[in-house]
Design an enzyme around this catalytic site. Structure first.
Site, short mmCIF file in Angstrom:
data_model
loop_
_atom_site.label_atom_id
_atom_site.label_comp_id
_atom_site.label_asym_id
_atom_site.label_seq_id
_atom_site.Cartn_x
_atom_site.Cartn_y
_atom_site.Cartn_z
CG ASP A 1 -38.97 -1.78 66.10
OD1 ASP A 1 -38.28 -2.37 66.95
OD2 ASP A 1 -38.71 -0.63 65.69
CD GLU B 1 -36.89 1.16 61.31
OE1 GLU B 1 -36.62 2.39 61.27
OE2 GLU B 1 -37.40 0.61 62.29
CD GLU C 1 -29.86 14.22 60.22
OE1 GLU C 1 -29.84 13.50 59.20
OE2 GLU C 1 -29.36 15.36 60.28
CG HIS D 1 -32.71 2.75 60.17
ND1 HIS D 1 -31.55 2.83 59.43
CD2 HIS D 1 -33.59 3.64 59.60
CE1 HIS D 1 -31.71 3.71 58.45
NE2 HIS D 1 -32.93 4.22 58.54
#
Length: 230
Positions: A155, A9, A52, A57
């Site tokens: 993920d 991330e 954004e 996340h």
């Protein structure tokens, strides 16, 4: 074979544009089976989190403010990944940030020959379909109900399952896992031969023969009594 499935991330889309790595999650698999070993870390990016990226996340400036910088954990991360192939979805993006951080702290870059891109594999295997991680989880029946926001370790764990399915699924019992328990073959069971009995003779009684003759006598113009050549 040992492989590392990983996800990152970030604060945005471009390391060269000033964005930074804020989270990495790594999952170890061996011969397509998760070993249970993982590496996970958050990093203080020393910059503000754009709205954004936060929407993707949920990692806020406040949450990351007391986390270590990338150079503080780089050794532990490199020890974990070793020289294994690195599997990621849209791997060029993750490699770009990983190598950007490594270069910035004076460490050797990870060679792109170690890159395994599940997005490329998915596009080849399912042309014309959706290839997002969510879409692939749906295609292969992988539970992602606990995935509300993106998270690097979660993920990576989902991607590890997707990766195995993209390669054809686990090949249980074909010697792919070193710690499979082998069950010794049991001796064949000896069956006692069946006793062959003589065939039974079935014949009509005298009363049944008389009843049959009486019935046949009432049949008018039976076909079995006609001339077959007529």
């Amino acid at each position: 074979m040992r492989e590392i499935v990983f996800d990152t991330e970030t604060t945005g889309l471009s390391f060269s544009g000033g964005d930074r790595l804020v989270e990495i999650g790594c999952v170890e698999i061996f011969n397509r089976v998760e070993t249970g070993r993982t590496f996970h870390a958050y990093f203080n990016p020393d910059r503000a989190m754009p709205a954004e990226a936060f929407a993707v996340h949920g990692l806020s400036d406040a949450f990351l403010s007391d986390k270590p910088r990338f150079p503080e954990l780089v050794e532990a991360m490199l020890d974990f990944i070793g020289d294994a192939p690195l599997v990621a979805h849209n791997a060029g993006f993750d490699f770009g940030f990983l190598n950007g951080e490594l270069k910035q702290c004076g460490r050797p870059l990870v060679c792109t020959t170690r890159m395994v891109d599940t997005l490329t594999i998915a596009r080849s295997k399912h042309p014309g379909a959706k290839h997002t991680l969510d879409a692939l989880c749906s295609r292969y029946g992988i539970d992602r109900s606990h995935r509300v926001l993106h998270g690097a370790l979660l993920d990576a764990q989902l991607l590890a399952q997707v990766y195995v399915e993209l390669l054809g699924g686990r090949q249980i019992g074909l010697g792919l896992v070193s710690d499979v328990t082998v069950v010794a073959a049991q001796p064949a069971q000896v069956r006692t031969p069946s006793v062959v009995r003589p065939a039974r003779a079935f014949s009509a009684s005298e009363a049944e023969l008389i009843a049959h003759a009486a019935f046949m006598g009432r049949v008018k113009n039976p076909i079995w009594g006609s001339d077959a050549s007529a």
